[in-house]
Design a protein around this motif. Structure first.
Motif, mmCIF file in Angstrom:
data_model
loop_
_atom_site.group_PDB
_atom_site.id
_atom_site.type_symbol
_atom_site.label_atom_id
_atom_site.label_comp_id
_atom_site.label_asym_id
_atom_site.label_seq_id
_atom_site.Cartn_x
_atom_site.Cartn_y
_atom_site.Cartn_z
ATOM 1 N N ALA A 70 7.744 -15.390 0.471
ATOM 2 C CA ALA A 70 8.719 -16.285 1.113
ATOM 3 C C ALA A 70 10.006 -15.540 1.459
ATOM 4 N N ALA A 71 10.371 -14.553 0.643
ATOM 5 C CA ALA A 71 11.605 -13.807 0.892
ATOM 6 C C ALA A 71 11.336 -12.573 1.743
ATOM 7 N N ALA A 72 10.119 -12.481 2.292
ATOM 8 C CA ALA A 72 9.737 -11.369 3.170
ATOM 9 C C ALA A 72 9.751 -10.017 2.457
ATOM 10 N N TYR A 73 9.344 -10.032 1.201
ATOM 11 C CA TYR A 73 9.181 -8.774 0.479
ATOM 12 C C TYR A 73 7.704 -8.593 0.150
ATOM 13 N N GLU A 74 7.327 -7.336 0.027
ATOM 14 C CA GLU A 74 5.968 -7.063 -0.418
ATOM 15 C C GLU A 74 5.996 -6.630 -1.869
ATOM 16 N N LEU A 75 4.924 -6.889 -2.577
ATOM 17 C CA LEU A 75 4.838 -6.513 -3.977
ATOM 18 C C LEU A 75 3.986 -5.258 -4.125
ATOM 19 N N VAL A 76 4.446 -4.342 -4.942
ATOM 20 C CA VAL A 76 3.628 -3.187 -5.305
ATOM 21 C C VAL A 76 3.423 -3.257 -6.813
ATOM 22 N N LEU A 77 2.166 -3.343 -7.233
ATOM 23 C CA LEU A 77 1.875 -3.520 -8.653
ATOM 24 C C LEU A 77 1.616 -2.186 -9.326
ATOM 25 N N SER A 78 2.036 -2.105 -10.572
ATOM 26 C CA SER A 78 1.766 -0.918 -11.351
ATOM 27 C C SER A 78 1.430 -1.365 -12.765
ATOM 28 N N GLY A 79 0.193 -1.159 -13.161
ATOM 29 C CA GLY A 79 -0.284 -1.694 -14.428
ATOM 30 C C GLY A 79 0.070 -0.837 -15.623
ATOM 31 N N VAL A 80 0.325 -1.517 -16.738
ATOM 32 C CA VAL A 80 0.545 -0.838 -18.003
ATOM 33 C C VAL A 80 -0.687 -1.078 -18.864
ATOM 34 N N THR A 81 -1.273 -0.010 -19.355
ATOM 35 C CA THR A 81 -2.461 -0.135 -20.209
ATOM 36 C C THR A 81 -2.210 0.687 -21.465
ATOM 37 N N PRO A 82 -3.128 0.590 -22.426
ATOM 38 C CA PRO A 82 -2.921 1.391 -23.639
ATOM 39 C C PRO A 82 -2.678 2.870 -23.344
ATOM 40 N N SER A 83 -3.311 3.384 -22.289
ATOM 41 C CA SER A 83 -3.136 4.816 -22.031
ATOM 42 C C SER A 83 -2.189 5.112 -20.871
ATOM 43 N N ARG A 84 -1.585 4.075 -20.302
ATOM 44 C CA ARG A 84 -0.661 4.301 -19.183
ATOM 45 C C ARG A 84 0.650 3.624 -19.536
ATOM 46 N N SER A 85 1.631 4.414 -19.852
ATOM 47 C CA SER A 85 2.874 3.863 -20.362
ATOM 48 C C SER A 85 3.678 3.154 -19.279
ATOM 49 N N GLU A 86 4.586 2.337 -19.733
ATOM 50 C CA GLU A 86 5.459 1.637 -18.803
ATOM 51 C C GLU A 86 6.315 2.635 -18.019
ATOM 52 N N ALA A 87 6.714 3.709 -18.681
ATOM 53 C CA ALA A 87 7.529 4.716 -17.995
ATOM 54 C C ALA A 87 6.740 5.331 -16.833
ATOM 55 N N ALA A 88 5.465 5.609 -17.066
ATOM 56 C CA ALA A 88 4.618 6.166 -16.009
ATOM 57 C C ALA A 88 4.463 5.155 -14.876
ATOM 58 N N ALA A 89 4.313 3.911 -15.247
ATOM 59 C CA ALA A 89 4.153 2.853 -14.248
ATOM 60 C C ALA A 89 5.399 2.771 -13.367
ATOM 61 N N VAL A 90 6.550 2.865 -13.985
ATOM 62 C CA VAL A 90 7.812 2.812 -13.247
ATOM 63 C C VAL A 90 7.931 4.026 -12.326
ATOM 64 N N GLU A 91 7.507 5.146 -12.836
ATOM 65 C CA GLU A 91 7.590 6.383 -12.051
ATOM 66 C C GLU A 91 6.859 6.239 -10.708
ATOM 67 N N THR A 92 5.669 5.659 -10.734
ATOM 68 C CA THR A 92 4.947 5.507 -9.458
ATOM 69 C C THR A 92 5.664 4.516 -8.540
ATOM 70 N N LEU A 93 6.324 3.535 -9.130
ATOM 71 C CA LEU A 93 7.053 2.574 -8.291
ATOM 72 C C LEU A 93 8.235 3.250 -7.612
ATOM 73 N N LEU A 94 8.887 4.139 -8.321
ATOM 74 C CA LEU A 94 10.015 4.857 -7.730
ATOM 75 C C LEU A 94 9.531 5.757 -6.603
ATOM 76 N N ALA A 95 8.396 6.384 -6.823
ATOM 77 C CA ALA A 95 7.845 7.276 -5.801
ATOM 78 C C ALA A 95 7.431 6.491 -4.552
ATOM 79 N N GLU A 96 7.133 5.225 -4.745
ATOM 80 C CA GLU A 96 6.785 4.368 -3.594
ATOM 81 C C GLU A 96 8.033 3.906 -2.855
ATOM 82 N N ARG A 97 9.197 4.217 -3.423
ATOM 83 C CA ARG A 97 10.483 3.812 -2.859
ATOM 84 C C ARG A 97 10.628 2.290 -2.786
#
Lengths: 350, 350
Positions: free
Chosen positions: B98-125
DNA sequence: GAGCCGCACTAGAGCGCTCTAGTTCACATC
DNA sequence: GATGTGAACTAGAGCGCTCTAGTGCGGCTC
């Protein structure tokens, strides 16, 4: 106005150019370092990385995917909040990483269809798509598969155009039924999965196993993918006379089994004393001590690994292009816990 | 070799150029049509869309995000397979759209930390980030928030640098305790959430409510976020003498409550006859008839809406840049179902 | 010293879009 | 007929990377 704010943002944006300037090298060299390819001396490599660290730089994935001929990106559609999809995702992340692919996730929710989810993956220019428990028609999937490599995980797709990675559902239910029969049960019911992915195969496995074994009586109760349907099936089960009731139940999946167990226990029956129950999947909860559900285990780790392998081999040209690989069918495994027991006089009042 | 295969792929790739050629217009005009901005006549617009349809063209999001000064993209980190995150995601998708934004998801799993997930989001700009139930330290979150707008959903973050959208956990537990007290319970235990997001606030709410009401006795049992910990807490509960046991329990969340109920029922106690139980969240399962859990409802729809609104207002320049908005605290609501009942002689053997 | 090799590095043309600064043209105005 | 206007459309320079086709140069051979 709009422009000026954007310009501010621009000025903060640190690009490869800045890193190159700081390290005293060309943009191309920075690119070489970040892609980890040969062509830079160790000294320069470190200088570049140091400059990047100082500037808190990280490569722009949009730009790198655009610039390169490959995006090295795999799209995944999944149901957000679905426990077993979570287990699969864990495996997908691990193996995609190992194969040097990135994952782009696209969630399916009640208001966001799988088709819409796929659409965004195509717009991202993924090279291949993994569908977890797809609910699209065979025709839709075939059309998609003509565009790019597709692998359907959990859900079999006839026609051979779409790659398939799944558990041998039929064998799984055979395992369940045979386990119960070995415990002496003859009246073994199936809690059916309806139209859910894999349900038809499990039904078939149940039927075949029951018909093959002499003395077994077929009995199918409508069920479904969640605890809700399991609970409803339990009510139908309880409505039967105690004499005529099955003494064992094979459920479409663990959640359905758990709902069933909950309700029959609340009605005063004992599991496994009065009725044995076998689930399917082996979700995390099934192993909890207070649940201790005997179940047919789907190997999430292998399913994820094979899904990635299937796509990677096609994309990396290791398998002949055009011809999708044969379906990968993984054998399930029976995990015996505390929800099944030998039939007793108590539950067979002959 | 490598090159030639790629060239084949290239030749199949349909771009804006092809659409423009087919519709007999310039690339720019096609861009105008697809972005839905003014500057094209109705006739041309239709001609362009028809050409695109014929070629099965869809714009390349990588390229459009690169070309434009804004990516109009929001990153989301979440736990794959987490039921309540699924409910939130549904809302996030709706409101981002509705706000004309797109979502990019980054999953956190036992072997994929939240920090790593955030890192890919930053790289996606991504322009902003939504963290569902973040487990990062306040310092980490503050550092991230200095880079770009961040909103933490479910987990409060002190310091005011990070945007926060959450339920009033403290009030939620007050609601639970007061409900139980109104039913006549005086010995009300808390199944604690340990270090999980929100647990400290709920504990505080429980303590405050118990201390304020005369006659209430404080009793905290270690618990946690899943059924497993609820089941363990139940064993500790059952180990107490029947006389000394609390007659009611407020659980950290629904899953914990469900595990607790499961075990006490298996031990022969009645819920709510012998012990009343209140959950927290109101996950889908809580409303199933066979569960019928009284619970403190978190409004997933509003939480998601506020998370998107918070970020969108900052990004679209409607709120002063730099200063993160004040925390949004949403009042929870008590949903009374069948797991709570007035205290009886039976469970208070005075 | 000529010739060659190979490593380290650079120039510059894309990738598929966006978006500013035009151009073109029908029509209105005086 | 000169001028102005606004809608419809285009040219072309980016966006931040990748990647081919180089260049430069130290060291080796003969």
């Amino acid at each position: 106005m709009e422009r000026s704010r954007v310009a501010d943002v621009d000025s903060e944006r640190v690009t490869m150019e800045h890193v190159a300037a700081r390290a005293g090298v060309s943009r191309a060299l920075v690119s070489i370092v970040f892609r980890g390819v040969a062509g830079a001396s160790e000294a320069t490599r470190e200088r570049v990385l140091a400059a990047a660290r100082d500037l808190d730089y990280r490569p722009d994935t949009r730009a790198s995917r655009l610039g390169s001929s490959r995006t090295r990106t795999l799209g995944v559609t999944f149901s957000v909040g679905h426990t077993f999809h979570g287990d699969l995702m864990e495996s997908l992340y691990t193996h995609a990483d190992a194969a040097a692919y990135e994952l782009v996730l696209s969630g399916v929710t009640p208001s966001r269809s799988e088709a819409a989810a796929v659409e965004t993956l195509l717009a991202e220019r993924c090279e291949g798509i993994v569908l977890l428990g797809s609910s699209q028609s065979t025709a839709q999937l075939a059309r998609l598969a003509r565009r790019l490599p597709v692998v359907s995980v959990l859900r079999p797709v006839p026609g051979g155009e779409v790659g398939v990675v799944r558990t041998d559902d039929t064998a799984g239910l055979r395992l369940a039924v045979e386990h119960l029969r070995a415990l002496g049960h003859t009246r073994i019911a199936l809690l059916d999965g309806g139209r859910t992915a894999g349900a038809a195969e499990r039904r078939r496995g149940y039927r075949a196993a029951v018909r093959r074994a002499p003395g077994l009586v077929e009995s199918i109760l409508p069920g479904g993918p969640s605890e809700l349907e399991g609970a409803e099936a339990a009510r139908a089960f309880l409505a039967q006379t105690a004499r005529g009731r099955p003494t064992a139940v094979a459920a479409f999946n663990d959640r359905c089994a758990i709902g069933f167990v909950d309700v029959v226990r609340q009605a005063g029956l004992r599991v496994p004393g009065d009725v044995s129950v076998v689930g399917f999947d082996d979700i995390t909860e099934a192993a909890y001590p207070h649940v201790a559900l005997t179940t047919v285990r789907q190997d999430a780790e292998r399913l994820g690994a094979e899904a990635v392998r299937t796509l990677a081999e096609r994309l990396d040209g290791e398998s002949p292009p055009g011809t999708p690989p044969p379906p990968v069918v993984i054998e399930p495994e029976l995990v015996v816990r505390a929800s099944t027991a030998p039939v007793t006089r108590r539950n067979t009042p002959s």
